[in-house]
Design an enzyme around this catalytic site. Structure first.
Site, mmCIF file in Angstrom:
data_model
loop_
_atom_site.group_PDB
_atom_site.id
_atom_site.type_symbol
_atom_site.label_atom_id
_atom_site.label_comp_id
_atom_site.label_asym_id
_atom_site.label_seq_id
_atom_site.Cartn_x
_atom_site.Cartn_y
_atom_site.Cartn_z
ATOM 1 N N GLY A 1 -17.038 70.125 10.059
ATOM 2 C CA GLY A 1 -18.353 69.481 10.052
ATOM 3 C C GLY A 1 -18.293 68.033 9.599
ATOM 4 O O GLY A 1 -17.214 67.464 9.387
ATOM 5 N N PHE A 2 -19.457 67.447 9.435
ATOM 6 C CA PHE A 2 -19.562 66.049 9.003
ATOM 7 C C PHE A 2 -18.857 65.851 7.658
ATOM 8 O O PHE A 2 -17.840 65.157 7.564
ATOM 9 C CB PHE A 2 -21.050 65.679 8.965
ATOM 10 C CG PHE A 2 -21.387 64.499 8.104
ATOM 11 C CD1 PHE A 2 -20.762 63.265 8.316
ATOM 12 C CD2 PHE A 2 -22.338 64.604 7.090
ATOM 13 C CE1 PHE A 2 -21.068 62.173 7.500
ATOM 14 C CE2 PHE A 2 -22.656 63.522 6.292
ATOM 15 C CZ PHE A 2 -22.011 62.306 6.490
ATOM 16 N N ASN B 1 -16.422 77.708 12.871
ATOM 17 C CA ASN B 1 -16.741 78.275 14.189
ATOM 18 C C ASN B 1 -17.438 77.251 15.081
ATOM 19 O O ASN B 1 -17.942 77.605 16.140
ATOM 20 C CB ASN B 1 -17.603 79.540 14.043
ATOM 21 C CG ASN B 1 -18.952 79.250 13.405
ATOM 22 O OD1 ASN B 1 -19.214 78.122 12.993
ATOM 23 N ND2 ASN B 1 -19.807 80.249 13.319
ATOM 24 N N THR C 1 -22.152 74.031 14.346
ATOM 25 C CA THR C 1 -22.908 72.763 14.251
ATOM 26 C C THR C 1 -21.966 71.558 14.241
ATOM 27 O O THR C 1 -22.303 70.515 13.658
ATOM 28 C CB THR C 1 -23.785 72.737 12.975
ATOM 29 O OG1 THR C 1 -22.943 72.874 11.821
ATOM 30 C CG2 THR C 1 -24.821 73.843 12.975
ATOM 31 N N VAL D 1 -17.226 82.688 9.138
ATOM 32 C CA VAL D 1 -17.010 83.159 7.760
ATOM 33 C C VAL D 1 -18.014 84.246 7.366
ATOM 34 O O VAL D 1 -17.802 84.949 6.384
ATOM 35 C CB VAL D 1 -17.056 82.001 6.729
ATOM 36 C CG1 VAL D 1 -15.970 80.985 6.991
ATOM 37 C CG2 VAL D 1 -18.424 81.344 6.662
ATOM 38 N N LEU E 1 -17.976 75.075 2.378
ATOM 39 C CA LEU E 1 -18.986 74.179 2.957
ATOM 40 C C LEU E 1 -19.663 74.780 4.186
ATOM 41 O O LEU E 1 -20.584 74.175 4.739
ATOM 42 C CB LEU E 1 -18.333 72.844 3.369
ATOM 43 C CG LEU E 1 -18.091 71.794 2.288
ATOM 44 C CD1 LEU E 1 -16.912 72.168 1.402
ATOM 45 C CD2 LEU E 1 -17.838 70.425 2.899
ATOM 46 N N TYR F 1 -32.714 77.941 4.444
ATOM 47 C CA TYR F 1 -31.617 77.130 3.908
ATOM 48 C C TYR F 1 -31.692 77.066 2.381
ATOM 49 O O TYR F 1 -30.720 77.394 1.685
ATOM 50 C CB TYR F 1 -31.704 75.729 4.512
ATOM 51 C CG TYR F 1 -30.637 74.760 4.057
ATOM 52 C CD1 TYR F 1 -29.299 74.969 4.390
ATOM 53 C CD2 TYR F 1 -30.962 73.626 3.313
ATOM 54 C CE1 TYR F 1 -28.317 74.069 3.995
ATOM 55 C CE2 TYR F 1 -29.989 72.718 2.924
ATOM 56 C CZ TYR F 1 -28.671 72.946 3.265
ATOM 57 O OH TYR F 1 -27.705 72.053 2.871
ATOM 58 N N LYS G 1 -28.989 78.813 -0.265
ATOM 59 C CA LYS G 1 -28.164 78.067 -1.221
ATOM 60 C C LYS G 1 -28.446 78.511 -2.653
ATOM 61 O O LYS G 1 -27.548 78.581 -3.484
ATOM 62 C CB LYS G 1 -28.412 76.563 -1.068
ATOM 63 C CG LYS G 1 -27.855 75.977 0.212
ATOM 64 C CD LYS G 1 -26.319 75.942 0.205
ATOM 65 C CE LYS G 1 -25.783 75.310 1.476
ATOM 66 N NZ LYS G 1 -24.319 75.198 1.497
#
Ligand code: NAD
Length: 322
Positions: A14-15, A36, A39, A61, A77, A149, A153
């Site tokens: 990812g980013f 995977n 995104t 995951v 992450l 989200y 978290k």
């Protein structure tokens, strides 16, 4: 400490993850990246694939996490992270936060590795206290659209704490505030890439509400330094990692327009439900425990990011999401 260590990074394509993997390889670690691509894109790993010390494993995951051999550190992450992504993938997001975090913690437990959770400022919700210190418990609507989200978290933090107390896993929690920089996706819906894409395409820059809501941005290189400082410490956290320069969303749009040399008009669009009004980290704990603070000035980081988008191209499809 990183030199010669073996590090598993979930969400490493990812980013943030791809920058984390690059910093780890540069520090001499042997990195196993699990992702995977839900995104992200394989291109984020191009530079890493050219060198040594990097292995990519394509996996979800939320289904399972398996890595052969010794592991010293697990950085977790993997999770959709932008509002556009988690609103599109609500259940996948909750599975990544629940099953995915369980699997990553189990890996750390089985290997006797240190575990770091990439948590978020979103655990503070729409905060009633400003700036936000780690002691603040947050103001989250558990059935609002962002909850998939935010609550995932929050659950991940609780799970991480329970593995520490119940199983003695050496855990760390970092609460990351809005980060920006190279390799954000032009259409990920976050304010910085959206405004840059629109400014470079000469399209209206879509500011949500009246643009008076604030964000405090941290350049990706500073965020990665903070994550790795925490990973190498003995602290459990949570520790806020974020920027120091608070801007209104309107000011951010105007700055990006100016840096891009764009003549795009600003267009005000509907504010998303439960959008936080104010966002700025209290960084005193990070400074005290880790000796960390951000270094990249907002003007420099934004200029660098605009240049990156200009070089890599944007395709100019408009979005109202910020
Ligand atoms: P991103 O979407 O670019 O990266 C997330 C990565 O995780 C992607 O490569 C994605 O494919 C992968 N992933 C998601 N679900 C997965 C699964 N089930 N199995 C395997 N891989 C999976 O987002 P990002 O901005 O790089 O964020 C990375 C982490 O940092 C996230 O956990 C996010 O919550 C946290 N964070 C980021 C910010 C920020 O400003 N970028 C702020 C706070 C927290």
């Amino acid at each position: 400490m990183l030199n010669g260590s073996r590090v598993v990074v979930t969400g490493g394509a990812g980013f943030l993850g791809s920058h984390v993997c690059e910093a780890l390889v540069e520090a001499g670690a042997d990195v196993v990246c699990l992702d995977n691509y839900v995104t992200s894109t394989p291109a984020n790993l191009d530079r890493l694939r050219e060198g040594t010390g990097f292995t990519f494993v394509r996996c979800d995951v939320s289904d399972a996490v398996a890595v052969d051999g010794a592991v010293d550190l697990v950085l977790h992450l993997a999770s959709p992270a932008s509002p556009a992504d988690y609103l599109r993938l609500p259940l996948e997001t909750m599975r990544a936060g629940s099953a995915g975090t369980t699997h990553a913690l189990e890996l750390a437990r089985a290997k006797g590795a240190r575990f770091l959770l990439a948590s978020t400022s979103e655990v503070y919700g729409d905060p009633l206290c400003h700036p936000q210190p780690e002691e603040y418990w947050g103001n989250v609507n558990p059935i609002g659209p962002r909850a998939v989200y935010d609550e995932s978290k929050r659950f991940s933090e609780t799970l991480t704490s329970a593995y520490r107390s119940e199983h003695g896993v050496d855990t760390a929690i970092v609460r990351i505030f809005n980060s920006y920089g190279e390799r954000m996706r032009a259409h990920d819906g976050r304010a910085v890439p959206t405004f840059i894409r629109q400014a470079l395409a000469g399209e209206p820059i879509t500011v949500a509400g009246d643009g008076s809501q604030t964000r405090t941005l941290c350049h990706v290189t500073d965020t990665v330094r903070g994550l790795l400082a925490m990973a190498q410490s003995e602290h459990a956290g949570p520790v806020n990692i974020g920027g120091t320069h608070e801007v209104t969303v309107l000011e951010l749009a105007e700055r990006i327009r100016a840096i891009s040399g764009s003549r795009s008009p600003i267009r005000f669009v509907e504010l998303p439900e439960n959008d936080p009004r104010l966002r700025r980290p209290d960084l005193s704990r990070a400074v005290r425990l880790l000796g960390w603070q951000p270094r990249v000035r907002l003007a420099d980081g934004l200029a660098q990011t605009v240049r990156w988008f200009a070089d890599h191209g944007i395709d100019g499809v408009p979005t109202g999401q910020t």
